[in-house]
Design an enzyme around this catalytic site. Structure first.
Site, PDB file in Angstrom:
ATOM      1  N   ARG A 271      47.937  19.593  24.664  1.00  0.00           N
ATOM      2  CA  ARG A 271      46.661  20.644  24.186  1.00  0.00           C
ATOM      3  C   ARG A 271      46.196  21.261  25.535  1.00  0.00           C
ATOM      4  O   ARG A 271      45.796  20.329  26.423  1.00  0.00           O
ATOM      5  CB  ARG A 271      45.125  19.422  23.732  1.00  0.00           C
ATOM      6  CG  ARG A 271      43.783  19.801  22.932  1.00  0.00           C
ATOM      7  CD  ARG A 271      43.466  18.795  22.703  1.00  0.00           C
ATOM      8  NE  ARG A 271      42.744  19.180  24.108  1.00  0.00           N
ATOM      9  CZ  ARG A 271      41.249  18.414  24.783  1.00  0.00           C
ATOM     10  NH1 ARG A 271      41.470  17.282  23.988  1.00  0.00           N
ATOM     11  NH2 ARG A 271      40.846  18.596  25.705  1.00  0.00           N
ATOM     12  N   HIS A 275      39.128  20.702  23.566  1.00  0.00           N
ATOM     13  CA  HIS A 275      39.157  20.239  22.385  1.00  0.00           C
ATOM     14  C   HIS A 275      38.796  20.615  21.283  1.00  0.00           C
ATOM     15  O   HIS A 275      39.401  20.574  19.982  1.00  0.00           O
ATOM     16  CB  HIS A 275      38.449  18.300  23.124  1.00  0.00           C
ATOM     17  CG  HIS A 275      37.751  17.276  21.626  1.00  0.00           C
ATOM     18  ND1 HIS A 275      39.696  17.122  20.721  1.00  0.00           N
ATOM     19  CD2 HIS A 275      37.085  17.724  20.990  1.00  0.00           C
ATOM     20  CE1 HIS A 275      38.821  15.945  20.237  1.00  0.00           C
ATOM     21  NE2 HIS A 275      37.103  16.145  19.589  1.00  0.00           N
ATOM     22  N   TYR A 284      36.944  17.894  32.606  1.00  0.00           N
ATOM     23  CA  TYR A 284      37.810  16.393  33.497  1.00  0.00           C
ATOM     24  C   TYR A 284      39.084  16.718  33.820  1.00  0.00           C
ATOM     25  O   TYR A 284      39.891  16.048  33.560  1.00  0.00           O
ATOM     26  CB  TYR A 284      37.882  15.928  32.099  1.00  0.00           C
ATOM     27  CG  TYR A 284      37.566  16.264  30.280  1.00  0.00           C
ATOM     28  CD1 TYR A 284      39.657  16.798  29.875  1.00  0.00           C
ATOM     29  CD2 TYR A 284      36.743  16.458  29.906  1.00  0.00           C
ATOM     30  CE1 TYR A 284      39.638  17.105  28.983  1.00  0.00           C
ATOM     31  CE2 TYR A 284      37.229  17.670  28.821  1.00  0.00           C
ATOM     32  CZ  TYR A 284      39.048  18.048  28.509  1.00  0.00           C
ATOM     33  OH  TYR A 284      39.018  18.169  27.160  1.00  0.00           O
TER      34      TYR A 284
END
Length: 389
Positions: A271, A275, A284
């Site tokens: 990805r 998100h 992160y």
């Protein structure tokens, strides 16, 4: 003789050697993700299929970019981008026949569009205008599923029902790596294998369930290995290799249609973007990790293969990109039009026969809307404020 002595004297007859119901070896995935592009297998790939995949990938990338921009402009409430995962999205749609069903997750808008659903209708749910936004029966695409993995048992149910009716139908259910941690994933795979339902499960392993990396979700060698525990084959494929994903999914669909039962396919992808627009991915993961995956971009991989084989030139690339820009312009123009919504539509298509509670709520809203309209009419005619309340 004491009880212990009696127990010590007990010598049961040894049971016969245990034999597994199924030899697990054929169910195990390959040690490395299957690839086509850049290998000798690419020489056997259909040139027309490769060109189609390339055009769909370029359009898909532009679609993701435009939808993300619409979110920033307030035209969408949220958009989970599939940038970097376009090969999985496009291949899933193209691997199915017209009579088959696609069961997408919330990130699979591009797969829905690739299946033939109008791009604006595919975004209607994310706009907050309707429960779904498109007719699932028209293109045989189930509603986009926001709850994780809940669409998987639905896919199994439809596939099993089709088999019982004698319909030549396969269901392809898409889910992310985070969805494999849900109970619905277990239930769906277990039922599918026991019933030998004609269903294919595609797990897009993009590295993170929002901010949770795969290593904190499972200790399995791969997600494809989970298939063995349910008694179905597991396949591991490079999710950025559009030709490989299409081949693996097409094989699984053919196997299911022929009565071979379900298959679990894990596509290793990434990805690239956050998100959703509400996520800060820098909290992160680092830029170096993202850049590493950008060098394994699905569009560049396929474009390189096509150009090296003389199947694509600069004019061809330009034509595909122009088509993608035209699609984006049309999407932008149509999404910038304010929709005409009827609040009473909230109560349609919820139940085949409305429940007493739903009918009561509908009448309450109808009365509120009527009172509001009467108040606005009174205000426009110069009546004292509150005169109609």
């Amino acid at each position: 003789m004491t009880v212990m002595e009696q127990r010590g004297a007990y010598r049961p007859t040894p049971p016969p050697a245990w034999q597994p119901r199924t030899d697990p070896a054929p169910l195990l995935p390959d040690a490395e993700p299957y690839r086509v592009l850049g290998t000798k297998a690419a020489e056997q790939a259909d040139p027309e299929l490769l060109r189609t995949l390339y055009a769909r990938l370029v359009h898909g990338r532009r679609y993701n970019a435009q939808a993300t921009a619409l979110t920033k402009q307030g035209r969408l409430a949220v958009y989970p981008s599939s940038t970097g995962q376009e090969a999985c999205e496009v291949a899933a749609a193209l691997a199915l026949e017209e009579r088959d069903w696609l069961f997408p997750s919330y990130r699979d808008t591009l797969a829905v569009v690739s299946r033939g659903v109008d791009p604006v209708e595919a975004l209607t749910l994310l706009r907050g205008d309707w429960h779904t936004g498109y007719d699932p029966y028209e293109h045989r695409v189930a509603p986009l599923s926001t709850p994780l993995a809940t669409q998987l048992p639905h896919a199994v149910g439809l596939a099993h029902a089709a088999r019982l009716k004698g319909d030549d139908v396969v269901a392809l259910a898409m889910v992310g790596d985070g969805g494999t941690s849900e109970g619905d994933f277990h239930e769906a795979l277990n039922f599918a294998a026991v019933w030998q339902a004609p269903v294919v499960f595609l797990v897009q392993n993009n590295g993170f369930a929002i901010s949770v990396p795969l290593a904190k979700q499972t200790a399995a060698p791969s997600l494809a290995h989970k298939a063995v525990g349910y008694g179905m084959p597991g396949r591991l494929v490079d999710g950025n290799d559009a030709a490989a994903v299409h081949e693996v999914l097409s094989d699984a669909v053919r196997r299911a249609r022929a009565g071979g039962g379900p298959t679990l396919v894990e596509a290793i992808t990434y990805r690239v973007e956050a998100h959703t627009n509400a996520d800060d991915a820098t909290r992160y993961r680092g830029d170096a990790e993202v850049e590493t995956w950008r060098r394994h971009d699905p569009i560049e991989l396929l474009e390189r293969e096509l150009t090296e084989r003389g199947l694509l030139d600069e004019e061809g690339v330009a034509a595909v990109r122009e088509g993608a820009e035209a699609m984006a312009a049309d999407l932008r123009a149509r999404m910038n039009q304010d929709p005409e919504l009827d609040p009473m539509d909230l109560f349609d298509h919820v139940y085949a026969e409305p429940t007493p509670q739903l009918r009561e709520q509908r009448e309450l809203l109808r009365a509120e809307l009527a009172a509001e309209a009467e108040a606005e009419t009174g205000a426009a005619s110069g009546a004292p404020e509150g005169g109609h309340r």
